[in-house]
Scaffold this motif. Structure first.
Motif, PDB file in Angstrom:
ATOM      1  N   PRO A  82       3.019 -49.171  38.710  1.00 35.90           N
ATOM      2  CA  PRO A  82       2.040 -49.381  37.638  1.00 35.90           C
ATOM      3  C   PRO A  82       0.592 -49.353  38.127  1.00 35.90           C
ATOM      4  O   PRO A  82       0.301 -49.648  39.279  1.00 35.90           O
ATOM      5  CB  PRO A  82       2.396 -50.776  37.108  1.00 35.90           C
ATOM      6  CG  PRO A  82       3.163 -51.444  38.200  1.00 35.90           C
ATOM      7  CD  PRO A  82       3.833 -50.358  38.977  1.00 35.90           C
ATOM      8  N   ASN A  83      -0.307 -48.998  37.213  1.00 37.79           N
ATOM      9  CA  ASN A  83      -1.755 -49.043  37.459  1.00 37.79           C
ATOM     10  C   ASN A  83      -2.287 -50.374  36.953  1.00 37.79           C
ATOM     11  O   ASN A  83      -2.425 -50.580  35.745  1.00 37.79           O
ATOM     12  CB  ASN A  83      -2.443 -47.908  36.677  1.00 37.79           C
ATOM     13  CG  ASN A  83      -2.716 -46.689  37.540  1.00 37.79           C
ATOM     14  OD1 ASN A  83      -2.642 -46.744  38.766  1.00 37.79           O
ATOM     15  ND2 ASN A  83      -3.044 -45.582  36.897  1.00 37.79           N
ATOM     16  N   HIS A  84      -2.584 -51.270  37.878  1.00 38.38           N
ATOM     17  CA  HIS A  84      -3.131 -52.574  37.513  1.00 38.38           C
ATOM     18  C   HIS A  84      -4.639 -52.583  37.744  1.00 38.38           C
ATOM     19  O   HIS A  84      -5.146 -51.815  38.563  1.00 38.38           O
ATOM     20  CB  HIS A  84      -2.491 -53.677  38.368  1.00 38.38           C
ATOM     21  CG  HIS A  84      -1.051 -53.940  38.033  1.00 38.38           C
ATOM     22  ND1 HIS A  84      -0.646 -54.378  36.793  1.00 38.38           N
ATOM     23  CD2 HIS A  84       0.075 -53.829  38.771  1.00 38.38           C
ATOM     24  CE1 HIS A  84       0.663 -54.528  36.785  1.00 38.38           C
ATOM     25  NE2 HIS A  84       1.131 -54.193  37.974  1.00 38.38           N
ATOM     26  N   PRO A  85      -5.363 -53.495  37.062  1.00 39.43           N
ATOM     27  CA  PRO A  85      -6.815 -53.562  37.241  1.00 39.43           C
ATOM     28  C   PRO A  85      -7.165 -53.824  38.714  1.00 39.43           C
ATOM     29  O   PRO A  85      -6.479 -54.584  39.388  1.00 39.43           O
ATOM     30  CB  PRO A  85      -7.232 -54.763  36.386  1.00 39.43           C
ATOM     31  CG  PRO A  85      -6.116 -54.976  35.429  1.00 39.43           C
ATOM     32  CD  PRO A  85      -4.869 -54.497  36.099  1.00 39.43           C
ATOM     33  N   ARG A 115       3.327 -44.171  44.116  1.00 44.01           N
ATOM     34  CA  ARG A 115       3.023 -43.099  43.177  1.00 44.01           C
ATOM     35  C   ARG A 115       3.063 -43.647  41.765  1.00 44.01           C
ATOM     36  O   ARG A 115       4.120 -44.041  41.282  1.00 44.01           O
ATOM     37  CB  ARG A 115       4.037 -41.971  43.331  1.00 44.01           C
ATOM     38  CG  ARG A 115       3.808 -41.212  44.606  1.00 44.01           C
ATOM     39  CD  ARG A 115       4.754 -40.067  44.764  1.00 44.01           C
ATOM     40  NE  ARG A 115       4.337 -39.313  45.944  1.00 44.01           N
ATOM     41  CZ  ARG A 115       4.942 -38.226  46.399  1.00 44.01           C
ATOM     42  NH1 ARG A 115       5.990 -37.760  45.771  1.00 44.01           N
ATOM     43  NH2 ARG A 115       4.493 -37.608  47.471  1.00 44.01           N
ATOM     44  N   HIS A 116       1.913 -43.636  41.113  1.00 40.09           N
ATOM     45  CA  HIS A 116       1.875 -44.073  39.719  1.00 40.09           C
ATOM     46  C   HIS A 116       2.465 -42.998  38.825  1.00 40.09           C
ATOM     47  O   HIS A 116       3.205 -43.282  37.891  1.00 40.09           O
ATOM     48  CB  HIS A 116       0.445 -44.376  39.300  1.00 40.09           C
ATOM     49  CG  HIS A 116       0.295 -44.538  37.820  1.00 40.09           C
ATOM     50  ND1 HIS A 116       0.893 -45.574  37.137  1.00 40.09           N
ATOM     51  CD2 HIS A 116      -0.327 -43.770  36.877  1.00 40.09           C
ATOM     52  CE1 HIS A 116       0.615 -45.443  35.840  1.00 40.09           C
ATOM     53  NE2 HIS A 116      -0.107 -44.366  35.661  1.00 40.09           N
ATOM     54  N   VAL A 117       2.112 -41.764  39.096  1.00 36.70           N
ATOM     55  CA  VAL A 117       2.567 -40.676  38.224  1.00 36.70           C
ATOM     56  C   VAL A 117       2.844 -39.434  39.053  1.00 36.70           C
ATOM     57  O   VAL A 117       2.128 -39.134  40.005  1.00 36.70           O
ATOM     58  CB  VAL A 117       1.520 -40.389  37.119  1.00 36.70           C
ATOM     59  CG1 VAL A 117       0.173 -40.007  37.695  1.00 36.70           C
ATOM     60  CG2 VAL A 117       2.000 -39.293  36.162  1.00 36.70           C
ATOM     61  N   THR A 118       3.910 -38.738  38.685  1.00 37.43           N
ATOM     62  CA  THR A 118       4.156 -37.400  39.206  1.00 37.43           C
ATOM     63  C   THR A 118       4.441 -36.522  37.992  1.00 37.43           C
ATOM     64  O   THR A 118       4.997 -36.999  37.002  1.00 37.43           O
ATOM     65  CB  THR A 118       5.374 -37.354  40.139  1.00 37.43           C
ATOM     66  OG1 THR A 118       6.484 -37.951  39.465  1.00 37.43           O
ATOM     67  CG2 THR A 118       5.127 -38.115  41.436  1.00 37.43           C
ATOM     68  N   GLY A 119       4.054 -35.276  38.080  1.00 38.50           N
ATOM     69  CA  GLY A 119       4.323 -34.441  36.925  1.00 38.50           C
ATOM     70  C   GLY A 119       3.844 -33.023  37.118  1.00 38.50           C
ATOM     71  O   GLY A 119       3.325 -32.658  38.177  1.00 38.50           O
ATOM     72  N   THR A 120       4.062 -32.224  36.074  1.00 42.45           N
ATOM     73  CA  THR A 120       3.587 -30.846  36.095  1.00 42.45           C
ATOM     74  C   THR A 120       2.792 -30.578  34.828  1.00 42.45           C
ATOM     75  O   THR A 120       3.098 -31.119  33.759  1.00 42.45           O
ATOM     76  CB  THR A 120       4.750 -29.844  36.159  1.00 42.45           C
ATOM     77  OG1 THR A 120       5.655 -30.112  35.094  1.00 42.45           O
ATOM     78  CG2 THR A 120       5.493 -29.938  37.477  1.00 42.45           C
TER      79      THR A 120
END
Lengths: 130, 322
Positions: A82-85, A115-120
């Motif tokens: 997660p992306n926390h403050p 890794r918060h996000v992986t994608g294309t």
């Protein structure tokens, strides 16, 4: 655009304001995205960014790089840490495939937890002056 | 076992929801509009010129926004979706987190467009245990239209789960060390490797590693070398020992390739080797200098020390030509 091309990294300071503004701009009123106390009751250490904001930031990262004519065709993301403050998310990207004026870019957004996000992202950049 | 049965029965009931509609003829609460686009762009710092001005289009990644229920809830939602979530709530899976979002944009959305949508429950997973807790993944597919024309496809996956108990941080316990910003920018995995558990019995081993010496315990009763470090000899039971420094030569005795699950400090796939040292003991470590799928039994390797971060050095084994 050519396969293997790396996009320059983009640092996103994950502020409380960004998390809350992103959640409300996406009409996501889940309490875990704006209320730290309720987030803690649900097992998170603090509020965290919602998936719509992450989705938007991933799209922005790619169109920022390819310029004003860039049009998003597909965005597919998976969330991890997660992306926390107080954290910083660093987006990195690599062009994986190019077909004419359309490219598939693999994007990773990393924070200090992982890794918060992986994608294309599939993006079309019409030929011509950029 | 009774719990298992109960979960299996729940899983079967949840599966029955696959293919059922979650929303029928839903209508966006607001038409696509410039103020909501502007608020979104401000929040996200998106300055793409296509999203402003008289010919503005909405940022494609706003697709889901036009279907959101907001504070007053959804219109057009069927009983099936609420029933599915209710079953999960009743089973203790009260928490929810979004895990995947896959969107395809079929036509631009412009201010004034009225968005209609239909959502179907595409898949309900079996019971999964994750770091957050145990629960079920629910995948929905939403088809969005404007004026009867397809405008986009939005596939969304949530994990509905029973939260795992959190480990409380003790007062005064320090935060985990943070990786550097350079490490973040490199795009490499940035979490730190787990710390070794150093205790009375193995402290000498880690002291050796810190000095870049791989020390093997040797029984002074019968001379048998041993690894990992233990208080007594497996061969003769003697508690007396000294150490020999490994020459560093070894071969891969066996190995596995880890694909899943990923851990924050590691970047799968990678090979974990059981290395037979020239001195006759075996130890587990990473095999480096060779692609994970080229590691083979019998591969000659040589010891080296890898500094993982400021506080941790570990012995690893590099493939060598011999």
């Amino acid at each position: 655009m050519r396969p293997g091309e790396r996009l320059p990294p983009l640092e996103i300071p994950v502020t409380r304001t960004l998390i809350v503004a992103g959640a409300i701009a996406s009409r996501d009123y889940q309490d875990v995205h704006h209320d730290p106390e309720l987030a803690r009751q649900k097992g998170a250490p603090d509020v965290f960014m919602n998936i719509l904001t992450t989705n938007g930031l991933v799209g922005r990262y790619v169109t920022d790089h390819f310029g004003p004519t860039a049009v998003l065709r597909k965005v597919a993301i998976r969330l991890g840490a997660p992306n926390h403050p107080g954290d910083t998310m660093v987006l990195t990207g690599t062009v994986e495939e190019v077909d004419g004026d359309t490219a598939v870019v693999r994007v990773v957004g990393a924070n200090r937890l992982g890794r918060h996000v992986t994608g294309t992202v599939t993006v079309t950049v019409p030929e011509g002056p950029r | 076992m009774r719990d298992e049965q109960r979960y299996d029965e729940l899983g079967a009931r949840l599966k029955e929801f696959e293919g059922r509609p979650a929303a029928v003829s839903g209508v966006g609460k607001d038409p696509v509009n410039a103020p909501m686009i502007r608020h979104w762009c401000e929040a996200l710092g998106d300055t793409h010129p296509a999203y402003t001005g008289p010919d503005a289009v909405a940022p494609p990644t706003m697709l889901q926004v036009w279907t959101m229920g907001g504070l007053s809830g959804h219109r057009g939602r069927t009983g099936a979706y609420d029933a599915l979530l209710g079953l999960l709530d009743a089973a203790g899976c009260t928490a929810v987190v979004a895990t995947d979002c896959e969107q395809e944009y079929l036509r631009p959305l412009r201010p004034g467009d009225e968005v209609g949508f239909d959502t179907v429950i595409e898949e309900v997973s079996g019971r999964k245990t994750t770091k957050l807790g145990t629960g079920y993944f629910v995948t929905t597919r939403t088809d969005l239209r404007v004026g009867g024309e397809p405008a986009g496809i939005h596939r969304f996956r949530i994990l509905k789960y029973a939260p795992a108990p959190r480990k409380a941080r003790l007062p005064g316990q320090s935060q985990e060390p943070r990786p550097s910003r350079e490490a973040l920018r490199s795009g490499e995995p940035r979490a730190l490797r787990p710390r070794p558990v150093i205790n009375w019995d193995n402290a000498g081993f880690w002291q050796g590693v810190a000095e870049h010496r791989l020390l093997i315990q040797r029984c002074t009763g019968c001379g048998t070398p041993r690894h990992p470090w233990l208080p007594g000899c497996n061969a003769c039971g003697s508690p007396r020992w000294d150490t020999v420094e490994a020459s560093g030569e070894g071969t891969v005795y066996s190995y596995v390739v880890l694909h899943h699950p990923p851990f924050p400090a590691f970047d799968p796939p990678y090979a974990v080797g059981l290395i037979e040292l020239a001195e006759g003991v075996r130890m587990v470590s990473n095999v480096v200098g060779v692609p994970y799928d080229k590691v083979r039994i019998g591969l000659p390797v040589r010891l080296e020390f890898r500094r993982c971060d400021e506080e941790l050095t570990i012995p690893v084994f590099r493939a060598v030509e011999r």
